[in-house]
Every structure is written in structure tokens, then in C-alpha cells.
Design a protein around this motif. Structure first.
Motif, PDB file in Angstrom:
ATOM      1  N   UNK A 244       0.819  -1.214   0.000  1.00 40.17           N
ATOM      2  CA  UNK A 244       0.000   0.000   0.000  1.00 40.17           C
ATOM      3  C   UNK A 244       0.856   1.268   0.000  1.00 40.17           C
ATOM      4  N   UNK A 245       1.826   1.432   0.923  1.00 41.70           N
ATOM      5  CA  UNK A 245       2.647   2.652   0.840  1.00 41.70           C
ATOM      6  C   UNK A 245       3.553   2.679  -0.380  1.00 41.70           C
ATOM      7  N   UNK A 246       3.996   1.494  -0.866  1.00 44.42           N
ATOM      8  CA  UNK A 246       4.856   1.477  -2.061  1.00 44.42           C
ATOM      9  C   UNK A 246       4.094   1.971  -3.281  1.00 44.42           C
ATOM     10  N   UNK A 247       2.803   1.660  -3.355  1.00 43.27           N
ATOM     11  CA  UNK A 247       1.999   2.089  -4.499  1.00 43.27           C
ATOM     12  C   UNK A 247       1.871   3.608  -4.571  1.00 43.27           C
ATOM     13  N   UNK A 248       1.771   4.257  -3.438  1.00 43.42           N
ATOM     14  CA  UNK A 248       1.634   5.722  -3.432  1.00 43.42           C
ATOM     15  C   UNK A 248       2.909   6.446  -3.060  1.00 43.42           C
ATOM     16  N   UNK A 251       8.559  10.115  -2.352  1.00 42.59           N
ATOM     17  CA  UNK A 251       9.927  10.584  -2.114  1.00 42.59           C
ATOM     18  C   UNK A 251      10.954   9.706  -2.843  1.00 42.59           C
ATOM     19  N   UNK A 252      10.822   8.382  -2.729  1.00 44.12           N
ATOM     20  CA  UNK A 252      11.810   7.479  -3.328  1.00 44.12           C
ATOM     21  C   UNK A 252      11.830   7.597  -4.858  1.00 44.12           C
ATOM     22  N   UNK A 253      10.682   7.550  -5.555  1.00 40.22           N
ATOM     23  CA  UNK A 253      10.733   7.749  -7.018  1.00 40.22           C
ATOM     24  C   UNK A 253      11.253   9.131  -7.404  1.00 40.22           C
ATOM     25  N   UNK A 254      10.973  10.146  -6.570  1.00 46.34           N
ATOM     26  CA  UNK A 254      11.432  11.498  -6.896  1.00 46.34           C
ATOM     27  C   UNK A 254      12.954  11.600  -6.816  1.00 46.34           C
ATOM     28  N   UNK A 264       2.271   7.080  -9.432  1.00 44.51           N
ATOM     29  CA  UNK A 264       1.011   7.742  -9.131  1.00 44.51           C
ATOM     30  C   UNK A 264       1.196   8.840  -8.073  1.00 44.51           C
ATOM     31  N   UNK A 265       2.123   8.640  -7.128  1.00 49.65           N
ATOM     32  CA  UNK A 265       2.375   9.659  -6.111  1.00 49.65           C
ATOM     33  C   UNK A 265       2.926  10.937  -6.704  1.00 49.65           C
ATOM     34  N   UNK A 266       3.825  10.809  -7.678  1.00 50.31           N
ATOM     35  CA  UNK A 266       4.371  11.999  -8.332  1.00 50.31           C
ATOM     36  C   UNK A 266       3.307  12.688  -9.188  1.00 50.31           C
ATOM     37  N   UNK A 267       2.427  11.911  -9.810  1.00 55.39           N
ATOM     38  CA  UNK A 267       1.356  12.508 -10.618  1.00 55.39           C
ATOM     39  C   UNK A 267       0.443  13.362  -9.744  1.00 55.39           C
ATOM     40  N   UNK A 268       0.088  12.862  -8.563  1.00 56.01           N
ATOM     41  CA  UNK A 268      -0.769  13.644  -7.659  1.00 56.01           C
ATOM     42  C   UNK A 268      -0.078  14.942  -7.273  1.00 56.01           C
ATOM     43  N   UNK A 283      -9.226  13.126  -7.928  1.00 50.56           N
ATOM     44  CA  UNK A 283      -9.738  11.904  -8.568  1.00 50.56           C
ATOM     45  C   UNK A 283      -8.699  10.790  -8.513  1.00 50.56           C
ATOM     46  N   UNK A 284      -7.446  11.121  -8.824  1.00 48.61           N
ATOM     47  CA  UNK A 284      -6.375  10.119  -8.755  1.00 48.61           C
ATOM     48  C   UNK A 284      -6.242   9.596  -7.325  1.00 48.61           C
ATOM     49  N   UNK A 285      -6.316  10.523  -6.352  1.00 41.67           N
ATOM     50  CA  UNK A 285      -6.184  10.107  -4.946  1.00 41.67           C
ATOM     51  C   UNK A 285      -7.328   9.194  -4.523  1.00 41.67           C
ATOM     52  N   UNK A 286      -8.557   9.509  -4.964  1.00 40.08           N
ATOM     53  CA  UNK A 286      -9.712   8.676  -4.602  1.00 40.08           C
ATOM     54  C   UNK A 286      -9.583   7.281  -5.206  1.00 40.08           C
TER      55      UNK A 286
END
Length: 308
Positions: A244-248, A251-254, A264-268, A283-286
Motif C-alpha cells: 500500500x505505501x509502495x503504491x503511493x 519521495x523514493x521515485x522522486x 502515481x504519487x508523483x502525478x498527484x 480523482x487520482x487520490x480517490x
């Protein structure tokens, strides 16, 4: 007339008091969920159904009172259609799912091996090994990620080690790709896999394994037929705590990922702060939150069905 101090009356009075205390205790987590999950979720969900505008706040209100006293409701579901039809968001969602799945799988293999090994060592040494698992948490999350930037960079420790061993002839690029993102996620979230599995493995009664050996099972067969099925609750908890935290993860992908490889976290973050398109970001967050909740509810329902 019944005496108010009879044993039967005191029994029912104590029972009512116990039921009241129990309801008060069970109400605390519900109150916590309402305040810190349900209300924020409804606010984000409301924004996801609005239209983006250049204003403060950058979205139109959903509810509006007309002059005649009528309540006008403006619902915009175009954000959800756009999310599934635009390849930009579909690509980010698929990238997040693949990276989170691979990182969780690696964490599961490593975490289960480490947890099982800790349960096999003498009891007086287990605390030291568990302390070694927890120790990285005593340093900052950012410091740990920056440390991996130093290890995986072209002049980092990994390239220097491979060059000194003669395995490579020139420095390789281990940073700013999916490999470095998975390494960072595995390192940061591995304890979340180890600890739940260890807590379950430690409680497994050795009598079950002895019975399996008495019935002719080999150690490997006894592990797959006895130990692993009994450890599944810990495995499921660890998978949920990592996936669950890896999906959103943001910091690490950035810091470790490629600039053009969006999760998806960077897109939000981009939609909220760069594009100021709060409705599509909500919408992405939901959608991401629903992707978290649905598997958890299915697993919890299966667990309750097994228990009762």
C-alpha cells in the motif's frame, strides 16, 4: 416491591456498566476513523466531482443555492472518465502497480527468510537481531534514501566494488531507473514485512512440526504443509504494509527514479502543485485509495470467515 439491593439487581447493574464501558472502548476507533479518514476522504471526493477553474480555491463549488430557493448540484464525472481514458494516468498507474508488486515480492522473499532465520536462533540472540532490523528507523527517512544515491551513483560504492572485483570494465548507471526505485522501496519497507511475519512465526507451536515429522514429512514438506500456512496472517499483514505505501510512494521515485518515469504519487503532486488541477488530483487520490481499501476489505472478510 423488589428490593433495589438484591443480588439480581446488582448483577444486572454491573452487566449494564460493563456493556457501557465496552461500547465506549469500541467507539474510540470508530471516532478516530470518522475524524481522520472518513471526513478527509469525503472532502477529497467532493473536490474530485468539481470542475477546475483559475480561482481560489481552484475548483467550482458542487452545491449552489439558486435565487428561487432551489439547491443546484453540479457533479462532474469527467475527471474519472479522463483518468481511465488518458494514457498518461493509465501509464502512471500501471508503472506504480508493477514497481509496488515487484518490491513487495522481493520484500516477501527477503523478509520471510530473515524472520524465519531469527526464530531459529537461540532465544537470547533474537532481541539483538530484531534490534538490527529496527535500527535503520532511528535515522531519517531522507538520509537513508540519500545514502542509496551515494551507493548507486556512477562513482558510488557499488560501482567501485564491481570495478575492483573485475566484474565490470566501466561504471554502470544504477541510479535514476526502476531498479534504483525498487531497491529504495525494499530497503525502506523491509522491516514492515519482517516484523509481522516474525510475530506469527514465533507463536507457532513446535508440537505441529513434531507431529508432521512423526507422520513422515521431510523438513521441507513440513515447512510447506505446516509452517507456511500457519504464518499466512503475518504474510498478508506484511504484504499490505509494504504494497500500500509502495503504491503511493513519492519521495523514493522522486530522488532515485527517472524524471520521465512517473508513479502515481508523483502525478498527484504534479497535478496539485504544478498544474493546480485539484479535481483531477483528487480523482487520482480517490481511485488510489479505493485500490487500497478494496483488497483490505476482501482479505479482512476472508479472515473473519475463517475465524468464524
Amino acid at each position: 416491591m423488589m428490593d433495589q439491593n438484591t443480588p439480581l439487581k446488582r448483577h444486572y447493574s454491573r452487566r449494564r456498566s460493563a456493556l457501557g464501558d465496552r461500547q465506549l472502548v469500541t467507539a474510540v476507533p470508530y471516532l478516530w476513523l470518522i475524524l481522520f479518514f472518513l471526513i478527509p476522504f469525503l472532502l477529497v471526493f467532493k473536490i474530485s466531482l468539481s470542475e477546475s477553474v483559475l480561482a481560489v480555491p481552484p475548483y467550482l463549488p458542487i452545491f449552489e443555492w439558486a435565487k428561487e430557493g432551489f439547491l443546484n448540484i453540479h457533479l462532474n464525472i469527467g475527471n474519472y472518465l479522463r483518468l481511465f481514458l488518458d494514457p498518461f494516468y493509465a501509464s502512471g498507474l500501471m508503472t506504480s502497480l508493477v514497481i509496488a508488486f515487484v518490491a513487495t515480492l522481493v520484500c516477501l522473499v527477503l523478509g520471510y527468510t530473515i524472520a524465519y532465520s531469527i526464530t531459529r536462533v537461540p532465544e537470547q540472540w533474537r532481541f539483538i537481531f530484531l534490534l538490527l532490523v529496527i535500527l535503520p528507523f532511528w535515522t531519517s527517512f531522507l538520509v537513508r534514501v540519500y545514502a542509496w544515491m551515494g551507493i548507486l551513483s556512477k562513482d558510488g560504492l557499488l560501482n567501485q566494488l564491481l570495478l575492483s572485483l573485475g566484474l565490470i570494465q566501466e561504471p554502470k548507471q544504477f541510479l535514476y531507473n526502476n531498479f534504483s526505485v525498487i531497491v529504495g522501496i525494499v530497503y525502506c519497507y523491509l522491516p514492515f514485512m519482517i516484523l509481522p511475519i516474525y510475530s506469527v512465526l514465533e507463536k507457532i507451536d513446535e508440537v505441529y512440526l513434531e507431529a508432521a515429522y512423526d507422520l513422515g514429512c521431510s523438513p521441507w514438506r513440513a515447512f510447506w504443509r505446516v509452517t507456511f500456512p500457519l504464518s499466512l496472517p503475518g504474510v498478508l499483514s506484511g504484504v499490505a504494509l509494504v504494497f500500500i505505501p509502495a503504491l503511493g510512494e513519492f519521495v523514493i521515485p522522486e530522488l532515485l527514479g527517472a524524471p520521465d518515469n512517473l508513479m502515481i504519487g508523483r502525478i498527484i503532486w504534479i497535478e496539485f502543485f504544478n498544474n493546480r488541477d485539484w479535481p483531477i488530483a483528487s480523482t487520482v487520490a480517490v481511485v488510489m485509495l479505493l485500490m487500497f481499501i478494496v483488497p483490505i476489505m476482501v482479505l479482512q472478510r476472508r479472515q473473519l470467515r475463517k475465524q468464524g
